[in-house]
Design a protein around this motif. Structure first.
Motif, PDB file in Angstrom:
ATOM      1  N   LEU A   1       1.263  -1.074  -0.087  1.00 54.59           N
ATOM      2  CA  LEU A   1      -0.142   0.204  -0.358  1.00 54.59           C
ATOM      3  C   LEU A   1       0.883   1.137   0.241  1.00 54.59           C
ATOM      4  N   ASP A   2       0.407   2.090  -0.770  1.00 53.56           N
ATOM      5  CA  ASP A   2       1.104   4.015  -0.491  1.00 53.56           C
ATOM      6  C   ASP A   2       1.415   4.070   0.572  1.00 53.56           C
ATOM      7  N   GLY A   3       2.784   4.893   1.574  1.00 50.78           N
ATOM      8  CA  GLY A   3       2.983   4.698   2.494  1.00 50.78           C
ATOM      9  C   GLY A   3       3.675   4.554   3.156  1.00 50.78           C
ATOM     10  N   GLY A   4       3.696   2.908   2.554  1.00 49.84           N
ATOM     11  CA  GLY A   4       4.305   1.540   3.684  1.00 49.84           C
ATOM     12  C   GLY A   4       3.188   1.547   4.882  1.00 49.84           C
ATOM     13  N   SER A   5       2.240   1.280   4.776  1.00 49.27           N
ATOM     14  CA  SER A   5       1.077   1.738   5.550  1.00 49.27           C
ATOM     15  C   SER A   5       0.183  -0.042   5.622  1.00 49.27           C
ATOM     16  N   GLY A   6       1.642  -1.235   5.126  1.00 50.23           N
ATOM     17  CA  GLY A   6       0.956  -2.604   4.769  1.00 50.23           C
ATOM     18  C   GLY A   6       0.954  -2.725   3.602  1.00 50.23           C
ATOM     19  N   SER A   7       0.110  -3.915   3.614  1.00 51.72           N
ATOM     20  CA  SER A   7       0.212  -4.749   2.257  1.00 51.72           C
ATOM     21  C   SER A   7      -1.392  -5.398   2.186  1.00 51.72           C
ATOM     22  N   VAL A   8      -1.604  -6.077   0.572  1.00 52.07           N
ATOM     23  CA  VAL A   8      -2.562  -6.519   0.877  1.00 52.07           C
ATOM     24  C   VAL A   8      -2.867  -8.196   0.149  1.00 52.07           C
ATOM     25  N   ILE A   9      -3.164  -8.937   0.040  1.00 56.47           N
ATOM     26  CA  ILE A   9      -2.796 -10.265  -1.067  1.00 56.47           C
ATOM     27  C   ILE A   9      -4.307 -10.447  -1.939  1.00 56.47           C
ATOM     28  N   VAL A  10      -2.842 -10.660  -3.149  1.00 53.35           N
ATOM     29  CA  VAL A  10      -4.618 -10.468  -4.685  1.00 53.35           C
ATOM     30  C   VAL A  10      -4.608 -11.905  -5.151  1.00 53.35           C
ATOM     31  N   LYS A  11      -5.289 -12.878  -5.001  1.00 51.80           N
ATOM     32  CA  LYS A  11      -5.357 -14.478  -5.680  1.00 51.80           C
ATOM     33  C   LYS A  11      -6.589 -14.447  -6.915  1.00 51.80           C
ATOM     34  N   ALA A  12      -5.328 -13.878  -8.235  1.00 50.19           N
ATOM     35  CA  ALA A  12      -6.573 -14.631  -9.101  1.00 50.19           C
ATOM     36  C   ALA A  12      -6.340 -15.189  -9.138  1.00 50.19           C
ATOM     37  N   PHE A  13      -7.792 -15.880  -9.572  1.00 54.85           N
ATOM     38  CA  PHE A  13      -7.940 -17.659 -10.202  1.00 54.85           C
ATOM     39  C   PHE A  13      -8.542 -17.572 -12.244  1.00 54.85           C
ATOM     40  N   SER A  14      -7.250 -18.706 -12.205  1.00 53.63           N
ATOM     41  CA  SER A  14      -7.455 -19.458 -14.020  1.00 53.63           C
ATOM     42  C   SER A  14      -9.217 -19.627 -14.391  1.00 53.63           C
ATOM     43  N   ASP A  15      -9.583 -19.192 -15.804  1.00 53.41           N
ATOM     44  CA  ASP A  15     -11.527 -18.840 -15.763  1.00 53.41           C
ATOM     45  C   ASP A  15     -11.242 -20.328 -16.329  1.00 53.41           C
ATOM     46  N   GLU A  16     -11.082 -21.695 -16.004  1.00 50.83           N
ATOM     47  CA  GLU A  16     -11.399 -22.690 -16.498  1.00 50.83           C
ATOM     48  C   GLU A  16     -12.433 -23.355 -14.983  1.00 50.83           C
ATOM     49  N   PRO A  17     -13.238 -23.709 -15.065  1.00 52.01           N
ATOM     50  CA  PRO A  17     -13.893 -24.757 -14.285  1.00 52.01           C
ATOM     51  C   PRO A  17     -13.729 -25.373 -12.892  1.00 52.01           C
TER      52      PRO A  17
ATOM     53  N   ASN B   1     -14.078  -9.584  -7.778  1.00 54.47           N
ATOM     54  CA  ASN B   1     -13.663  -8.826  -8.602  1.00 54.47           C
ATOM     55  C   ASN B   1     -14.342 -10.403  -9.468  1.00 54.47           C
ATOM     56  N   ALA B   2     -15.820 -10.280  -9.987  1.00 53.24           N
ATOM     57  CA  ALA B   2     -16.028 -11.858 -10.991  1.00 53.24           C
ATOM     58  C   ALA B   2     -16.287 -11.690 -12.600  1.00 53.24           C
ATOM     59  N   ALA B   3     -16.205  -9.392 -12.589  1.00 51.78           N
ATOM     60  CA  ALA B   3     -16.844  -9.266 -13.717  1.00 51.78           C
ATOM     61  C   ALA B   3     -15.629  -9.390 -14.566  1.00 51.78           C
ATOM     62  N   GLU B   4     -14.762  -8.532 -14.997  1.00 54.76           N
ATOM     63  CA  GLU B   4     -13.901  -8.557 -15.746  1.00 54.76           C
ATOM     64  C   GLU B   4     -12.735  -9.614 -15.378  1.00 54.76           C
ATOM     65  N   SER B   5     -12.117 -10.482 -14.491  1.00 50.61           N
ATOM     66  CA  SER B   5     -11.904 -10.745 -14.063  1.00 50.61           C
ATOM     67  C   SER B   5     -12.330 -11.603 -13.107  1.00 50.61           C
ATOM     68  N   VAL B   6     -11.198 -12.876 -12.119  1.00 49.95           N
ATOM     69  CA  VAL B   6     -12.099 -14.062 -11.197  1.00 49.95           C
ATOM     70  C   VAL B   6     -10.623 -13.449 -10.017  1.00 49.95           C
ATOM     71  N   VAL B   7     -11.094 -13.203  -9.151  1.00 50.37           N
ATOM     72  CA  VAL B   7      -9.611 -11.837  -8.369  1.00 50.37           C
ATOM     73  C   VAL B   7     -10.241 -11.944  -6.809  1.00 50.37           C
ATOM     74  N   VAL B   8      -9.644 -11.795  -6.215  1.00 50.16           N
ATOM     75  CA  VAL B   8     -10.480 -11.679  -4.255  1.00 50.16           C
ATOM     76  C   VAL B   8      -9.481 -10.825  -3.812  1.00 50.16           C
ATOM     77  N   VAL B   9      -9.949 -10.012  -2.803  1.00 49.59           N
ATOM     78  CA  VAL B   9      -8.272  -9.226  -2.967  1.00 49.59           C
ATOM     79  C   VAL B   9      -9.081  -9.209  -1.166  1.00 49.59           C
ATOM     80  N   MET B  10      -7.893  -9.823  -0.030  1.00 48.94           N
ATOM     81  CA  MET B  10      -7.747  -9.897   0.969  1.00 48.94           C
ATOM     82  C   MET B  10      -6.185  -9.410   1.760  1.00 48.94           C
ATOM     83  N   GLU B  11      -6.939  -8.992   2.669  1.00 48.48           N
ATOM     84  CA  GLU B  11      -5.707  -8.249   3.560  1.00 48.48           C
ATOM     85  C   GLU B  11      -4.398  -9.227   4.063  1.00 48.48           C
ATOM     86  N   ASP B  12      -3.558  -9.190   4.171  1.00 41.59           N
ATOM     87  CA  ASP B  12      -2.305  -9.885   4.410  1.00 41.59           C
ATOM     88  C   ASP B  12      -1.541  -9.831   5.479  1.00 41.59           C
ATOM     89  N   ILE B  13      -1.447 -10.809   5.830  1.00 44.74           N
ATOM     90  CA  ILE B  13      -1.205 -11.303   7.519  1.00 44.74           C
ATOM     91  C   ILE B  13       0.288 -11.181   7.329  1.00 44.74           C
TER      92      ILE B  13
END
Length: 120
Positions: A39-55, A81-93
């Protein structure tokens, strides 16, 4: 994989409402790519998991998004975001061994597979 990571960073930026740093791939499989975005300003980070478009990827996405939205995973769901791509954004531990890696190393995955075979 770089294009997936960049797209994931763009979605993360939208989810947190602020620019994020360069994505760093922290894991991948045939079903997904996992990136960490600072994240900007060094206030942490996030995890993004992008899934394949396969079943299989879409099923994993659905299970992950539902689990996160219900609080079952112990992580905060920041965006989906399931419309443009298959992605979840979550907090980073932080940088800890993944649950999947722990299961592979401990043999839990083999036990679960054996249980499924016995019930079929």
């Amino acid at each position: 994989m770089d294009s997936i990571a960049r797209a994931a960073a763009h979605i993360a930026s939208e989810a947190v409402g602020a620019p994020v740093g360069e994505p760093v791939v922290v894991g991948h499989s045939k079903q997904s790519v996992v990136v960490r975005c600072s994240l900007d300003g060094g206030s942490g980070s996030v995890i993004v998991k992008a899934f394949s478009d396969e079943p299989e990827g879409r099923m994993s996405f659905t299970a992950g998004a539902v689990g996160l939205s219900l609080g079952l995973a112990g992580l905060a769901l920041l965006g989906v975001n399931a419309a443009e791509s298959v992605v979840v954004v979550m907090e980073d531990i932080g940088s800890v061994p993944s649950l999947a890696r722990h299961h592979r190393q401990s043999g839990v995955g083999r036990s679960c597979q054996r249980t499924r075979e016995l019930h079929l």
